[in-house]
Design a protein around this motif. Structure first.
Motif, PDB file in Angstrom:
ATOM      1  N   LEU A 236      -4.048   3.920  21.387  1.00 47.67           N
ATOM      2  CA  LEU A 236      -2.661   3.466  21.527  1.00 47.67           C
ATOM      3  C   LEU A 236      -1.654   4.241  20.691  1.00 47.67           C
ATOM      4  CD1 LEU A 236      -3.369  -0.372  21.371  1.00 47.67           C
ATOM      5  CD2 LEU A 236      -2.876   0.971  23.407  1.00 47.67           C
ATOM      6  N   SER A 237      -2.104   4.877  19.622  1.00 46.85           N
ATOM      7  CA  SER A 237      -1.151   5.488  18.688  1.00 46.85           C
ATOM      8  C   SER A 237      -1.744   6.741  18.078  1.00 46.85           C
ATOM      9  CB  SER A 237      -0.756   4.490  17.593  1.00 46.85           C
ATOM     10  OG  SER A 237      -1.900   3.876  17.032  1.00 46.85           O
ATOM     11  N   LEU A 238      -0.849   7.617  17.624  1.00 44.97           N
ATOM     12  CA  LEU A 238      -1.276   8.917  17.093  1.00 44.97           C
ATOM     13  C   LEU A 238      -0.212   9.413  16.119  1.00 44.97           C
ATOM     14  CD1 LEU A 238      -2.569  11.840  19.285  1.00 44.97           C
ATOM     15  CD2 LEU A 238      -0.556  12.210  17.892  1.00 44.97           C
ATOM     16  N   ALA A 239      -0.633  10.017  15.021  1.00 44.49           N
ATOM     17  CA  ALA A 239       0.304  10.603  14.055  1.00 44.49           C
ATOM     18  C   ALA A 239      -0.327  11.843  13.441  1.00 44.49           C
ATOM     19  CB  ALA A 239       0.669   9.594  12.965  1.00 44.49           C
ATOM     20  N   VAL A 240       0.511  12.846  13.150  1.00 48.57           N
ATOM     21  CA  VAL A 240       0.049  14.134  12.624  1.00 48.57           C
ATOM     22  C   VAL A 240       0.623  14.317  11.223  1.00 48.57           C
ATOM     23  CG1 VAL A 240      -0.069  16.624  13.053  1.00 48.57           C
ATOM     24  CG2 VAL A 240       0.086  15.040  14.978  1.00 48.57           C
ATOM     25  N   SER A 241      -0.179  14.908  10.321  1.00 47.27           N
ATOM     26  CA  SER A 241       0.298  15.183   8.968  1.00 47.27           C
ATOM     27  C   SER A 241       1.334  16.303   8.993  1.00 47.27           C
ATOM     28  CB  SER A 241      -0.874  15.574   8.064  1.00 47.27           C
ATOM     29  OG  SER A 241      -1.435  16.804   8.498  1.00 47.27           O
ATOM     30  N   GLU A 242       2.123  16.415   7.923  1.00 42.27           N
ATOM     31  CA  GLU A 242       3.166  17.445   7.854  1.00 42.27           C
ATOM     32  C   GLU A 242       2.585  18.846   7.912  1.00 42.27           C
ATOM     33  OE1 GLU A 242       6.069  17.154   4.777  1.00 42.27           O
ATOM     34  OE2 GLU A 242       6.511  15.044   5.188  1.00 42.27           O
ATOM     35  N   LYS A 243       1.415  19.045   7.299  1.00 42.54           N
ATOM     36  CA  LYS A 243       0.773  20.367   7.316  1.00 42.54           C
ATOM     37  C   LYS A 243      -0.004  20.617   8.610  1.00 42.54           C
ATOM     38  CE  LYS A 243       0.308  20.806   2.297  1.00 42.54           C
ATOM     39  NZ  LYS A 243      -0.645  21.011   1.169  1.00 42.54           N
ATOM     40  N   GLU A 244      -0.077  19.618   9.477  1.00 41.89           N
ATOM     41  CA  GLU A 244      -0.757  19.703  10.769  1.00 41.89           C
ATOM     42  C   GLU A 244      -2.240  20.062  10.630  1.00 41.89           C
ATOM     43  OE1 GLU A 244       1.324  22.120  13.567  1.00 41.89           O
ATOM     44  OE2 GLU A 244       3.120  20.858  13.534  1.00 41.89           O
ATOM     45  N   GLY A 250      -5.091   5.313  16.497  1.00 38.77           N
ATOM     46  CA  GLY A 250      -5.452   3.897  16.482  1.00 38.77           C
ATOM     47  C   GLY A 250      -5.806   3.434  17.877  1.00 38.77           C
ATOM     48  N   THR A 251      -6.786   2.536  17.972  1.00 39.19           N
ATOM     49  CA  THR A 251      -7.290   2.097  19.274  1.00 39.19           C
ATOM     50  C   THR A 251      -7.053   0.600  19.482  1.00 39.19           C
ATOM     51  OG1 THR A 251      -9.511   1.504  18.507  1.00 39.19           O
ATOM     52  CG2 THR A 251      -9.125   3.821  19.049  1.00 39.19           C
ATOM     53  N   SER A 252      -7.314   0.144  20.715  1.00 46.60           N
ATOM     54  CA  SER A 252      -7.121  -1.270  21.033  1.00 46.60           C
ATOM     55  C   SER A 252      -8.288  -2.134  20.567  1.00 46.60           C
ATOM     56  CB  SER A 252      -6.911  -1.444  22.539  1.00 46.60           C
ATOM     57  OG  SER A 252      -7.998  -0.907  23.252  1.00 46.60           O
TER      58      SER A 252
END
Length: 683
Positions: A236-244, A250-252
């Motif tokens: 459901l969700s995804l985020a990347v660090s600043e340095k990539e 995150g899942t259901s």
């Protein structure tokens, strides 16, 4: 003490809907499913420093920071909302003109906002001083835009929809790439929803979808680079660090996973994304994740905010590397009428007034006494309109109840005749600068103090049989743009202490209505404060767990406070991650300070020596099991009880009687929708 153990506060915190880390800043914004917005300060021990209550007509599907300190939200109402973080309210709203808004993202410089709408359009807005201005539409296609991401150079925008992702050229507004994400699974005849998307500086686009996959795409060629199936249900969700170099998803099912960009082999320049760490901190959908420079952050529909530090980013293993879980607000939702033995519970749109039960029995330590009178639900006050309640309070005598929403202040007169209770609304209350952020009655129930915006505090006089008038408004001498969020008044009616969002503590003289002094500034947020009924010393708890005692008459820190700062508090005490939310005193023993957080209740005895780090900061139940000689060796100022958890409120009713309000986590989980069933081995 005789303890009233209260477990009938039916609070169910709203789930976490979205998160936004401040770019190159130290704050985290969080939106809940009831429309409330919260701001946590990393530097202040992740303290929840700001709360903007929700609104029935306002949902928040996306949050983002822009132009440095400005926070924007958007939701299914179709409006883009800017929040005033000084006055803790909505500053302004602009119609997105595209129906419900599902997603929003700011460019790297924070000068432009892109929104994804129900009608399939992506719209650009310019962030200008005092608001935002519509700039233009990008190429419109059929299907709602569920997620958006700018590339680091701000020249392209990737947008995820149902079965498809598109890449737009920002300058021309044209769609320059169109990728079908369900090409290899079309035979399933099932829609593939792209829930989250991220544009990397390498040119790759990362997507998470309803098939449980995290996929990496070459957007220029329209080809799939990598695909990782992490769950049998949706990601459901995804985020990347600043340095990539790191990604959190995150899942259901409540699980979160970390991906890291690692060399294929030692010393190799070729790198690939590898799923490295699975975590199961939630029981329900993880609808929001964020990636700070040192931690993985996730929020679920189980209302938990989980902050898991990255060990490889830590200089040393210790307090900073501890896992933190926040479920309850860092402020009080319960107030107590000591003399009348009443409790007032605050919910989002109503208040409940309860009378505590009573017993005529006595017993030994630890015994449960039978009640001769059961707890009684006396009154329920419903707030009219869609606005949620900011704050509430009941007077010590139990005859007055007050609460505030964003645009209204309500005062009620409560009268008790035998078993019957009557409630009358006080007409023509003074027009104040709303909303009120904290309400506090004086100890004699003759005055009401109202915390307001720009550092101001209003003093209202309560009149018999049911009325009030405005007496005075206190203002800090140097002015302040921030709202007051904590108040404390003295038992003799002489002093009032007020804390604003700038963390400055101002003390006012209630007899001559003048500013008395200001407590020296400290680098952390104030979480609780109270004035001693005998000495008029102000006891202050800060978010880094430090305790200070300030003499109001002498305008300086007390000798005990200076001793504490010279010797230092115990290491275990300082490593607690839950802030002190309430402080009170025992009039029978002036050297005792009673305070609590979510996980412990503590009696701090100033007459005893402070423990050093070699001493054990033991639980009281552990100390009881020691022989008398060993117990004397362990004697120190901190007497800690961890029997009552999670502890939302504790107060002293009289010399020998305490009230403890608990809210067990399992009681909350039974009121949540059932989680996705997972097959467990052996069942």
């Amino acid at each position: 003490f005789e303890v009233h153990r209260v477990r009938f506060f039916g609070l169910v915190p709203a789930g976490v809907r979205c998160l936004a880390c401040q770019p190159r800043g130290g704050r985290l914004a969080l939106a809940r499913t009831d429309g409330a917005v919260e701001v946590y300060n990393f530097a202040a021990n992740y303290f929840q420093e700001k709360v903007i209550p929700g609104h029935e007509a306002r949902t928040v599907e996306a949050l983002c920071w822009a132009a440095g300190e400005r926070l924007f939200g958007a939701g299914l109402g179709g409006d883009i909302t800017e929040y005033d973080l000084a006055r803790l309210c909505v500053a302004r709203s602009v119609d997105g003109c595209g129906g419900p808004i599902w997603s929003m993202a700011a460019n790297s410089s924070g000068t432009q906002l892109a929104i994804g709408c129900e009608d399939g359009s992506v719209k650009l807005f310019q962030v200008v001083p005092g608001g935002i201005q519509f700039e233009r539409n990008l190429d419109r296609r059929k299907g709602r835009i569920l997620c958006l991401s700018w590339n680091p150079s701000d020249t392209h925008i990737a947008a995820g929809s149902i079965d498809i992702l598109r890449v737009f050229d920002v300058s021309s507004g044209r769609t320059i790439q169109r990728i079908m994400v369900n090409y290899h699974v079309q035979k399933l005849k099932r829609e593939c929803i792209v829930w989250s998307i991220a544009f990397l500086s390498s040119g790759a686009v990362v997507t998470s979808d309803s098939f449980g996959r995290v996929q990496f795409w070459d957007w220029e060629r329209g080809t799939l680079l990598e695909s990782h199936t992490v769950s049998t249900s949706a990601v459901l969700s995804l985020a990347v660090s600043e340095k990539e170099d790191s990604i959190i998803v995150g899942t259901s099912t409540g699980a979160t996973y970390q991906f890291q960009l690692l060399p294929v082999k030692m010393g190799s320049l070729e790198k690939r994304w590898v799923r490295t760490k699975p975590f199961q901190h939630h029981t329900h959908d993880v609808r929001a994740v964020a990636h700070s420079s040192t931690a993985l952050i996730s929020g679920g529909l189980d209302a938990q905010l989980v902050i898991r530090p990255l060990m490889e980013k830590m200089q040393k293993k210790g307090y900073e590397a501890a896992l933190r879980k926040f479920t309850f607000p860092h402020r009080r939702l319960v107030s107590c009428a000591r003399k009348a033995r009443l409790l007032l519970f605050q919910f989002s749109q109503h208040l409940e007034l309860w009378r505590l039960g009573s017993t005529e029995e006595t017993g030994k330590d630890g015994e449960v006494l039978p009640l001769c009178r059961m707890p009684e639900h006396l009154v329920q006050l419903k707030s009219k309109g869609p606005e949620h309640i900011y704050c509430s309070s009941v007077s010590p005598c139990g005859s007055w109840v007050a609460y505030s929403t964003a645009s209204r202040f309500h005062l009620y007169r409560v009268q008790y005749e035998g078993d019957s209770v009557s409630v009358e609304k006080v007409p023509k209350v003074p027009k104040l600068l709303l909303p009120a952020y904290q309400l506090q009655f004086s100890s004699d129930s003759d005055s009401l103090f109202v915390a307001s915006a720009r550092g101001s505090v209003h003093v209202l006089q309560l009149l018999e049989p049911g009325g009030c008038k405005h007496l005075h408004t206190f203002q800090p001498p140097s002015g302040s743009p921030e709202a007051v969020y904590l108040l404390a008044s003295s038992a003799d009616g002489h002093w009032l202490a007020a804390v604003g969002g700038d963390w400055a503590i101002h003390i006012y003289n209630l007899k001559c209505f003048q500013h008395h002094c200001m407590v020296p500034m400290y680098s952390c947020a104030v979480t609780a404060l109270a004035i001693h009924p005998v000495t008029n010393n102000l006891v202050i708890a800060y978010s880094d767990q430090q305790l200070f005692e300030f003499s109001i008459p002498q305008k300086q820190y007390t000798t005990w406070s200076r001793t504490v700062q010279n010797c230092g508090l115990h290491k275990v005490w300082l490593e607690r991650d839950s802030p002190i939310t309430h402080i009170t005193f025992n009039p029978k023993n002036p050297s005792h300070i009673l305070l609590h957080d979510i996980y412990m209740f503590c009696v701090l005895d100033k007459s005893l020596p402070l423990p050093d780090n070699s001493a054990l900061l033991m639980n009281q139940s552990t100390l009881k099991q020691l022989p008398e000689t060993a117990r004397q060796r362990q004697l120190h100022a901190f007497k800690i009880c961890k029997k009552f958890q999670p502890l939302l409120f504790a107060d002293l009713l009289d010399e020998n009687c305490l009230v403890m309000v608990e809210r067990p986590i399992m009681d909350i989980k039974t009121q949540l929708p059932p989680p996705i069933q997972q097959k467990k081995f052996g069942t």
